[in-house]
Enzyme design. Structure first.
Site, short mmCIF file in Angstrom:
data_model
loop_
_atom_site.label_atom_id
_atom_site.label_comp_id
_atom_site.label_asym_id
_atom_site.label_seq_id
_atom_site.Cartn_x
_atom_site.Cartn_y
_atom_site.Cartn_z
N GLN A 29 -4.24 -1.80 9.37
CA GLN A 29 -4.17 -3.09 8.70
C GLN A 29 -4.86 -4.17 9.53
OE1 GLN A 29 -3.01 -3.79 5.52
NE2 GLN A 29 -3.89 -5.79 5.89
N LYS B 236 0.84 -1.20 0.00
CA LYS B 236 0.00 0.00 0.00
C LYS B 236 0.88 1.26 0.00
CE LYS B 236 -3.78 -2.69 1.91
NZ LYS B 236 -4.52 -3.20 3.10
N ASP C 183 -10.29 3.42 4.02
CA ASP C 183 -10.33 1.96 3.87
C ASP C 183 -11.76 1.43 4.10
OD1 ASP C 183 -8.90 -0.41 3.26
OD2 ASP C 183 -8.68 -0.89 5.40
#
Lengths: 284, 284
Positions: free
Chosen positions: A99, A55, A122
């Site tokens: 994450q 990412k 996200d």
């Protein structure tokens, strides 16, 4: 039948050119500042470390900066929450990626939901999920969002199709189901308690593997002409769906790797550029 | 087969006794104040007026007060938002019911989402929907919440059952699907764009009619031994499901009227008592 290969890697690469141009415009308008994605990695899981690195690399490819925060596996929920709240208050941060998964002793849901909606690029918050489901402005969860963008890129028609989503996780199965529903699919959500999984998958015009178990969904369960989307990735380049016997008899499929994965990252980056542009717009 | 009649009226009446006792305790602890539900009715729809009146009557039966706000059909979105924000700030108000539907020129979703989460006792906000779906504390939408309570009252086993929800509205079909999913049902969501509705309904172990069209779901579509839940109500005591031919061959069914409707109201009231108790707890 020649199946369409839903080439997420290629679609993501094309999109990155547009994103790089938008980042350049942002820099021009801000005297050289870039959109910034804050990435938070907790603990030592090597797969998670790889995803975060990929990412950050994608940020760099489009000219964005990333702010990489790495925390030890011993981090508490309160410590992680404090970190997120500090990022929420940082005006230079346009997006937060926490994450998944975090170590089991951390309340991941509380940490996700601490992320401010406007930088939830996200798409992990409960609020963002609710707003997306209700058709309001929100960043949807990046993996299902990327899948929707991939299907759109190939002109896959969805209204009236029966979509079967195998998996019901908060950031994959559930938002995938709601996105497909909002795209006018009839949607069936299957999971570990589903009794007659093969019979249900056999009905799917569109099947999404989102279960997290290698080759769990068997090729023989999938009907000819289906659209096959595999959101799984396991060591050795294996997805959640037994793919090899299918490639000659389905309408379209995502390769593993190179299908869903690049679109997840691309959606995260695109959302972060969106967020930066919105922040700039609000300052004017 | 003798079907179980899922008697929402009886379950609600039993629950009202407990609620009345809780309201009495609240009064004792507050020097005689009662929990208060604010009800907002916009416009002249007679069915909506009836529903609001039934909800106010239910408040009165358990000893609660309701604050009835009636606004003309010409009310704007901004005027309605201002009313809601004022109620959010009123410490005497423990719940807000904005009766659905509001006149078409009003942005109902924006008004729903203006309700503060802690007094969203009708469970209409995007945030509440998201939190409920993710398994966090929230008041779920009252009608599907009432259906879940009714199924629980009769010990209807849900894990592994295939539930087919016909309808995908923001406060009925979508939250119903997520509640049944969280109760470990396999869930299929059907709607106006669904192609093969009879075939899908035939698979249902549990079918929920949430489509808003009288007797739209035909008895012949429903398999023997199913659990039949009808969330519809139309003039003449007709639901969304053609019920009469089914009563001798299904496992359980909700009568219309007297099934889902009383549980909707009861859930709203129960949530408002919860909210009042939480407010009291926080003051201590």
């Amino acid at each position: 039948m020649t199946a369409i290969i839903l080439d997420g890697k290629a679609v993501a690469a094309r999109t990155e050119e547009e994103l790089a141009a938008r980042v350049a415009r942002f820099k021009g308008a801000t005297g050289g500042r870039t959109p910034i994605l804050a990435t938070i990695l907790v603990g030592d899981d090597p797969a998670s470390a790889t995803y975060v690195k990929m990412k950050a690399n994608a940020c760099a490819r489009v000219g964005m900066d990333s702010l990489r925060i790495e925390l030890p596996a011993s981090t508490t929920t309160d410590e992680l929450l404090a970190q997120i709240l500090a990022l929420n208050r940082n005006p230079d941060v346009h997006g937060i990626l926490l994450q998944h998964p975090v170590p089991a002793h951390i309340n991941e849901r509380a940490c996700f939901d601490a992320i401010s909606g406007h930088i939830d690029v996200d798409g992990v918050t409960s609020l963002g999920f609710g707003r997306m489901t209700m058709g309001e402005s929100a960043y949807g969860s990046a993996t299902p969002g990327g899948i929707m963008r991939l299907l759109a890129a190939y002109g896959i028609e969805l209204p009236g199709k029966h979509a079967v989503v195998v998996g019901r996780s908060p950031i994959l199965g559930k938002p995938m189901a709601m996105m497909l529903l909002n795209a006018d699919c009839t949607v069936t959500i299957c999971h570990s308690r589903t009794v007659n999984l093969p019979d249900l998958v056999k009905q799917a015009d569109v099947v999404v593997g989102a279960v997290g178990k290698p080759a769990f969904i068997k090729a023989e369960w999938i009907k000819d002409g289906a659209v096959v989307v595999d959101a799984g990735y396991h060591p050795g380049g294996i997805g959640d769906i037994e793919l090899a016997p299918l490639t000659h008899r389905v309408a379209a499929y995502t390769p593993v790797p190179g299908g869903v994965g690049p679109m997840t990252i691309n959606t995260l980056i695109a959302n972060c550029v969106d967020s930066a542009e919105k922040a700039l717009e609000q300052k004017r």
